[in-house]
Design an enzyme around this catalytic site. Structure first.
Site, PDB file in Angstrom:
ATOM      1  N   LYS A   4      -7.469  -5.621  -3.402  1.00 40.67           N
ATOM      2  CA  LYS A   4      -8.265  -4.769  -2.064  1.00 40.67           C
ATOM      3  C   LYS A   4      -8.975  -3.230  -2.648  1.00 40.67           C
ATOM      4  O   LYS A   4      -8.076  -2.373  -2.935  1.00 40.67           O
ATOM      5  CB  LYS A   4      -7.496  -4.689  -0.805  1.00 40.67           C
ATOM      6  CG  LYS A   4      -8.172  -4.178   0.357  1.00 40.67           C
ATOM      7  CD  LYS A   4      -7.460  -3.542   1.391  1.00 40.67           C
ATOM      8  CE  LYS A   4      -6.328  -4.917   1.879  1.00 40.67           C
ATOM      9  NZ  LYS A   4      -5.371  -4.155   2.987  1.00 40.67           N
ATOM     10  N   LYS A  29       0.861  -1.238  -0.030  1.00 45.35           N
ATOM     11  CA  LYS A  29       0.003   0.000   0.084  1.00 45.35           C
ATOM     12  C   LYS A  29       0.838   1.283  -0.229  1.00 45.35           C
ATOM     13  O   LYS A  29       2.233   1.102   0.114  1.00 45.35           O
ATOM     14  CB  LYS A  29      -1.036   0.192   1.177  1.00 45.35           C
ATOM     15  CG  LYS A  29      -0.390   0.351   2.609  1.00 45.35           C
ATOM     16  CD  LYS A  29      -1.271   0.600   3.755  1.00 45.35           C
ATOM     17  CE  LYS A  29      -2.508  -0.434   3.825  1.00 45.35           C
ATOM     18  NZ  LYS A  29      -3.303   0.246   5.012  1.00 45.35           N
TER      19      LYS A  29
END
Length: 234
Positions: free
Chosen positions: A85, A27
């Protein structure tokens, strides 16, 4: 419970892996709670992980833009991520969440049916104006997602436990399982939350700040990953 750790680069991925992370989640915190990283960073992390554990990639805290989200999801999948995600940050209703998530899931299924889609909602939805995460299990099942997740949208030190409480998070986990989905809990999880997590029993626990010494803008430390992993698994 499986431990998901969120590095921002391949060096941190090595530390997380050495500490015992079960899932490496790429991320970019500078772009938000579920900020997306670059395709080359996902590929770099995949190379150092070398198939030892699954790699996850966040694709952003999305506004209601189903087409854009679908293209971003494809980019993460092509770059090597097993879990894709998506943060439902800008979806205001269950109907919007379903439309966006349905596009992402169809895109991933067409590309590779073995890859998994994670639909992430926000415990602090009252602050972000996003869909209530308690609606995600039904939405996720309808869209053919694999995992539903709770995180926090605003990273100011307040945790998912502060907004939903143990009872609310347990209800989220139960609802996910009732709909045939796996469940992940994240959102400024701390060592003091471990006993509650062991009672709630999510499938996945996601962390970053706690394994950076409490500051998510710092660097992942393998010894803290090891300590948290031992605490979670007992």
């Amino acid at each position: 419970m499986r431990l998901l750790v969120s590095p921002i680069n391949s060096r941190e991925a090595v530390e997380a892996l050495a500490g015992g992370a079960d899932i490496i989640d790429v991320k970019n915190p500078r772009e938000g709670s579920l900020g997306a990283s670059f395709p080359w960073m996902i590929r770099s992390v995949c190379r150092v992980v070398d198939g030892r554990v699954p790699v996850s990639a966040t694709i952003g805290d999305f506004e209601f833009k189903p087409g854009t989200a679908s293209l971003a999801a494809l980019g993460a999948a092509v770059s090597g991520a097993h879990y894709i995600k998506v943060g439902l940050f800008g979806t205001k209703t269950a109907e919007e969440a379903l439309e966006l998530l349905d596009g992402v899931c169809k895109t991933i299924r067409e590309h590779d049916a073995e890859k998994q889609v994670v639909a992430a909602g926000y415990a602090d939805f009252s602050r972000t104006g996003s869909v209530d995460p308690m609606e995600l299990p039904e939405v996720g099942a309808a869209a053919d997602a694999d995992v539903v997740m709770v995180d926090t949208g605003i990273k100011d030190g307040r945790s998912s436990f502060e907004f939903m409480g143990e009872e609310g998070l347990a209800a989220f986990v139960d609802a996910a399982h009732d709909h045939g989905l796996e469940c992940a809990l994240a959102g400024t999880i701390k060592f003091e939350d471990v006993e509650a997590l062991r009672r709630i029993k999510p499938d996945i626990v996601g962390v970053r700040g706690v394994v950076c010494g409490g500051d998510r803008t710092s660097t992942i430390r393998r010894e803290l990953v090891e300590q948290f992993k031992r605490a979670v698994v007992g």
